[in-house]
Scaffold this motif. Sequence first.
Motif, short mmCIF file in Angstrom:
data_model
loop_
_atom_site.label_atom_id
_atom_site.label_comp_id
_atom_site.label_asym_id
_atom_site.label_seq_id
_atom_site.Cartn_x
_atom_site.Cartn_y
_atom_site.Cartn_z
N ASP A 160 0.87 -1.18 0.00
CA ASP A 160 0.00 0.00 0.00
C ASP A 160 0.91 1.23 0.00
N TYR A 161 1.39 1.58 -1.20
CA TYR A 161 2.41 2.60 -1.37
C TYR A 161 1.84 3.78 -2.14
N VAL A 162 2.13 4.98 -1.65
CA VAL A 162 1.71 6.22 -2.31
C VAL A 162 2.97 6.91 -2.81
N PHE A 163 3.22 6.81 -4.12
CA PHE A 163 4.44 7.32 -4.72
C PHE A 163 4.27 8.77 -5.15
N ALA A 164 5.23 9.61 -4.82
CA ALA A 164 5.24 11.00 -5.31
C ALA A 164 5.90 11.00 -6.69
N THR A 165 5.11 10.66 -7.70
CA THR A 165 5.63 10.56 -9.06
C THR A 165 4.53 10.88 -10.07
N THR A 166 4.94 11.39 -11.21
CA THR A 166 4.04 11.61 -12.33
C THR A 166 4.49 10.78 -13.54
N SER A 167 5.39 9.85 -13.32
CA SER A 167 6.00 9.08 -14.40
C SER A 167 5.03 8.06 -15.00
N GLU A 168 5.30 7.70 -16.23
CA GLU A 168 4.64 6.56 -16.85
C GLU A 168 5.06 5.30 -16.11
N LEU A 169 4.11 4.42 -15.84
CA LEU A 169 4.39 3.19 -15.11
C LEU A 169 4.05 1.97 -15.97
N LEU A 170 4.79 0.90 -15.74
CA LEU A 170 4.55 -0.36 -16.42
C LEU A 170 4.07 -1.39 -15.41
N LEU A 171 2.95 -2.03 -15.70
CA LEU A 171 2.45 -3.15 -14.90
C LEU A 171 2.61 -4.40 -15.75
N ILE A 172 3.48 -5.28 -15.31
CA ILE A 172 3.90 -6.42 -16.12
C ILE A 172 3.63 -7.71 -15.37
N ASP A 173 3.04 -8.69 -16.06
CA ASP A 173 3.03 -10.05 -15.54
C ASP A 173 3.40 -11.00 -16.68
N ALA A 174 3.30 -12.29 -16.46
CA ALA A 174 3.71 -13.25 -17.47
C ALA A 174 2.81 -13.23 -18.71
N HIS A 175 1.65 -12.59 -18.58
CA HIS A 175 0.65 -12.61 -19.63
C HIS A 175 0.70 -11.39 -20.55
N ARG A 176 0.95 -10.20 -19.98
CA ARG A 176 0.93 -8.97 -20.78
C ARG A 176 1.57 -7.82 -20.01
N THR A 177 1.76 -6.71 -20.72
CA THR A 177 2.30 -5.49 -20.14
C THR A 177 1.31 -4.36 -20.35
N LEU A 178 0.98 -3.66 -19.28
CA LEU A 178 0.16 -2.46 -19.36
C LEU A 178 1.06 -1.25 -19.16
N THR A 179 0.99 -0.31 -20.09
CA THR A 179 1.69 0.97 -19.96
C THR A 179 0.67 2.01 -19.52
N LEU A 180 0.90 2.61 -18.37
CA LEU A 180 -0.07 3.51 -17.75
C LEU A 180 0.52 4.91 -17.74
#
Length: 216
Positions: A133-153
């Motif tokens: 439960d992390y609140v990051f001070a960032t405005t960067s593009e994030l990648l959510l990756i698992d073995a099935h696919r990659t989401l670019t947020l």
Amino acid sequence: MALVRHLPHPTGDLLFSSRVGAEHGGMPVVAPWFATTLGEQMHGWAESLPWDDGVLVHDGLRLEFFASGLSFRLSCRNESDTVRRVQLALHPYWAVDTTSATVRGVDGAQYFDKTDGQLKRFCGEVRFGQEVDYVFATTSELLLIDAHRTLTLTPTGTDHAVVWNPGPMECAQAPGLGDEEWRQFVCVEPALLGPERDGVDLQPGQEVEIGLRVQV
């Protein structure tokens, strides 16, 4: 109930929905505050009141939600005659396999760890298996990756990103989640929380907007 429940895709629905509690799933709207920062109701009143064609007017604030494909926007206008302090977030439950999932793009970011109340500096990528439960001070593009696919947020208009998964112990105690459902989702949430995570002030007539673009 979330305004967006499903995001169909050739790789499978991008959003998770709990079989136990409807509140855990889809893409809920968090407004006009995050958690209980500015009020007692968890994540504000936006999800508990009826919307009309993506518009909700309540307590002197006008919220508008817009979705087009994999792009989303949430705005808040102060229609009262006094300064109002608000927070906004989108709270998508991304359907992933947490045994292989990682969140990349937060290396070096300062974050508030809600599991122990400490302000820290992150190193590496986020992995799962215990409560996160992390609140990051960032405005960067994030990648959510698992073995099935990659989401670019890709967020816009935000100042933080929240990453949440209850892990096995918290999930087993949550009334709205199945004991093992923590394995099936990760929340990566674009948020406007204010520089000290205590909200941003809106002058009368002023509006703020956050957005999210998703690529698979």
